[in-house]
Scaffold this motif. Structure first.
Motif, PDB file in Angstrom:
ATOM      1  N   ALA A  47       6.583  14.436   4.189  1.00 23.11           N
ATOM      2  CA  ALA A  47       5.691  14.582   3.032  1.00 23.11           C
ATOM      3  C   ALA A  47       4.252  14.493   3.500  1.00 23.11           C
ATOM      4  O   ALA A  47       3.926  13.680   4.367  1.00 23.11           O
ATOM      5  N   ARG A  48       3.404  15.314   2.931  1.00 26.20           N
ATOM      6  CA  ARG A  48       1.980  15.287   3.277  1.00 26.20           C
ATOM      7  C   ARG A  48       1.191  15.963   2.168  1.00 26.20           C
ATOM      8  O   ARG A  48       1.708  16.787   1.408  1.00 26.20           O
ATOM      9  N   GLY A  49      -0.058  15.602   2.063  1.00 22.83           N
ATOM     10  CA  GLY A  49      -0.939  16.253   1.115  1.00 22.83           C
ATOM     11  C   GLY A  49      -1.510  17.537   1.687  1.00 22.83           C
ATOM     12  O   GLY A  49      -1.220  17.917   2.826  1.00 22.83           O
ATOM     13  N   GLY A  50      -2.330  18.204   0.894  1.00 23.66           N
ATOM     14  CA  GLY A  50      -2.906  19.471   1.333  1.00 23.66           C
ATOM     15  C   GLY A  50      -3.802  19.320   2.545  1.00 23.66           C
ATOM     16  O   GLY A  50      -3.772  20.143   3.449  1.00 23.66           O
ATOM     17  N   MET A 107       0.831  -1.195   0.000  1.00 26.38           N
ATOM     18  CA  MET A 107       0.000   0.000   0.000  1.00 26.38           C
ATOM     19  C   MET A 107       0.870   1.251   0.000  1.00 26.38           C
ATOM     20  O   MET A 107       1.857   1.328   0.724  1.00 26.38           O
ATOM     21  N   ASN A 108       0.537   2.206  -0.836  1.00 29.43           N
ATOM     22  CA  ASN A 108       1.232   3.484  -0.840  1.00 29.43           C
ATOM     23  C   ASN A 108       1.086   4.125   0.540  1.00 29.43           C
ATOM     24  O   ASN A 108      -0.012   4.231   1.080  1.00 29.43           O
ATOM     25  N   LYS A 109       2.212   4.557   1.124  1.00 28.98           N
ATOM     26  CA  LYS A 109       2.179   5.108   2.472  1.00 28.98           C
ATOM     27  C   LYS A 109       1.321   6.364   2.560  1.00 28.98           C
ATOM     28  O   LYS A 109       0.782   6.680   3.628  1.00 28.98           O
ATOM     29  N   VAL A 153       3.816  11.316   5.849  1.00 32.10           N
ATOM     30  CA  VAL A 153       4.846  10.280   5.720  1.00 32.10           C
ATOM     31  C   VAL A 153       6.178  10.889   6.144  1.00 32.10           C
ATOM     32  O   VAL A 153       6.655  11.855   5.550  1.00 32.10           O
ATOM     33  N   LYS A 154       6.788  10.327   7.175  1.00 33.57           N
ATOM     34  CA  LYS A 154       8.035  10.863   7.708  1.00 33.57           C
ATOM     35  C   LYS A 154       9.245  10.311   6.954  1.00 33.57           C
ATOM     36  O   LYS A 154       9.190   9.254   6.342  1.00 33.57           O
ATOM     37  N   ASP A 155      10.324  11.070   7.010  1.00 35.87           N
ATOM     38  CA  ASP A 155      11.623  10.663   6.478  1.00 35.87           C
ATOM     39  C   ASP A 155      11.520  10.165   5.033  1.00 35.87           C
ATOM     40  O   ASP A 155      11.933   9.050   4.701  1.00 35.87           O
ATOM     41  N   THR A 156      10.990  11.002   4.179  1.00 37.05           N
ATOM     42  CA  THR A 156      10.885  10.655   2.768  1.00 37.05           C
ATOM     43  C   THR A 156      11.791  11.568   1.955  1.00 37.05           C
ATOM     44  O   THR A 156      12.207  12.636   2.425  1.00 37.05           O
ATOM     45  N   SER A 157      12.107  11.184   0.740  1.00 38.44           N
ATOM     46  CA  SER A 157      13.008  11.975  -0.099  1.00 38.44           C
ATOM     47  C   SER A 157      12.858  11.540  -1.546  1.00 38.44           C
ATOM     48  O   SER A 157      12.206  10.533  -1.854  1.00 38.44           O
TER      49      SER A 157
END
Length: 218
Positions: free
Chosen positions: A98-101, A3-5, A85-89
């Motif tokens: 990372a997060r959506g609106g 599943m996409n995080k 989503v933490k610690d993404t790059s």
């Protein structure tokens, strides 16, 4: 299936009781792929096949289901309301959160286009009609007719969006991917909230080592 995080439902509220949508199954997609984040999923192909012929999925580049083969729909959904989503790059660049609106929003997916880019006006209209029935509040649609633009009465997206805006459902769409040149903005109907790209005040320097061991920061 992984599943996409960004579609993780941890901490999400229960599905609203007013929700009337469904989680439609299909190729490599079943009801377990829906959760408290992605509360609904539908897919449309009858209009496409009537217009372009049978859809071939043998090579695995497309699925007869809500499953996203190309990634565009998942990308747009994550921008709109992806979970935190933490610690993404991006390959180690711009590492962070990372997060959506609106991470707390529920998502309903209506797949109307193919990985090849083919879309049917009939499928799009059917999806808009279903979204009204299901009880959505906002429709995010990253589609559009290329320039020169048709009149509003000849543009399926303008017609479809007017249909739902009249029922007090907001429609948000892209201004297109072509510019900056005159007459390249799309989705100009005044009842659509059209969103354009912008610039940012950040740079992403990275080191590149060539075969002769010279290193450049670009």
């Amino acid at each position: 299936m992984i599943m996409n995080k960004s579609l993780n439902d941890a901490g999400m509220k229960r599905v609203p009781s007013r929700w009337k949508g469904i989680c439609e199954e299909g190729e490599k997609f079943n009801k377990s792929n829906c959760n408290r984040k992605s509360i609904g999923a539908r897919w449309y192909v009858k209009g496409y096949e009537a217009e372009f012929g049978n859809l071939d999925t043998i090579d695995g580049s497309e699925f007869l289901s809500p499953r996203d083969a190309y990634g565009h729909g998942t990308h747009i959904s994550s921008i709109a309301s992806g979970a935190i989503v933490k610690d993404t790059s991006f390959f180690g660049l711009a590492r962070g959160l990372a997060r959506g609106g609106t991470p707390s929003s529920h998502l309903a997916i209506y797949k109307v286009c193919r990985a090849t880019g083919g879309c049917s006006s009939a499928d799009i209209l059917a999806a808009f009609d279903d979204s009204i029935h299901d009880g959505v509040h906002v429709i995010s649609v990253s589609l559009g007719t290329s320039s020169p633009l048709p009149t509003y009465v000849d543009d399926p997206l303008s017609i479809d969006s007017f249909h739902v805006v009249a029922r007090r459902i907001a429609v948000v769409s892209s201004c297109g991917n072509f510019g900056s040149y005159p007459q390249t903005v799309i989705n100009t109907a005044p009842w659509i909230i059209s969103v354009a790209a912008s610039t940012i005040d950040r740079v992403f320097p990275t080191s590149i080592m060539l075969g002769n061991n010279q290193t450049f920061v670009v």
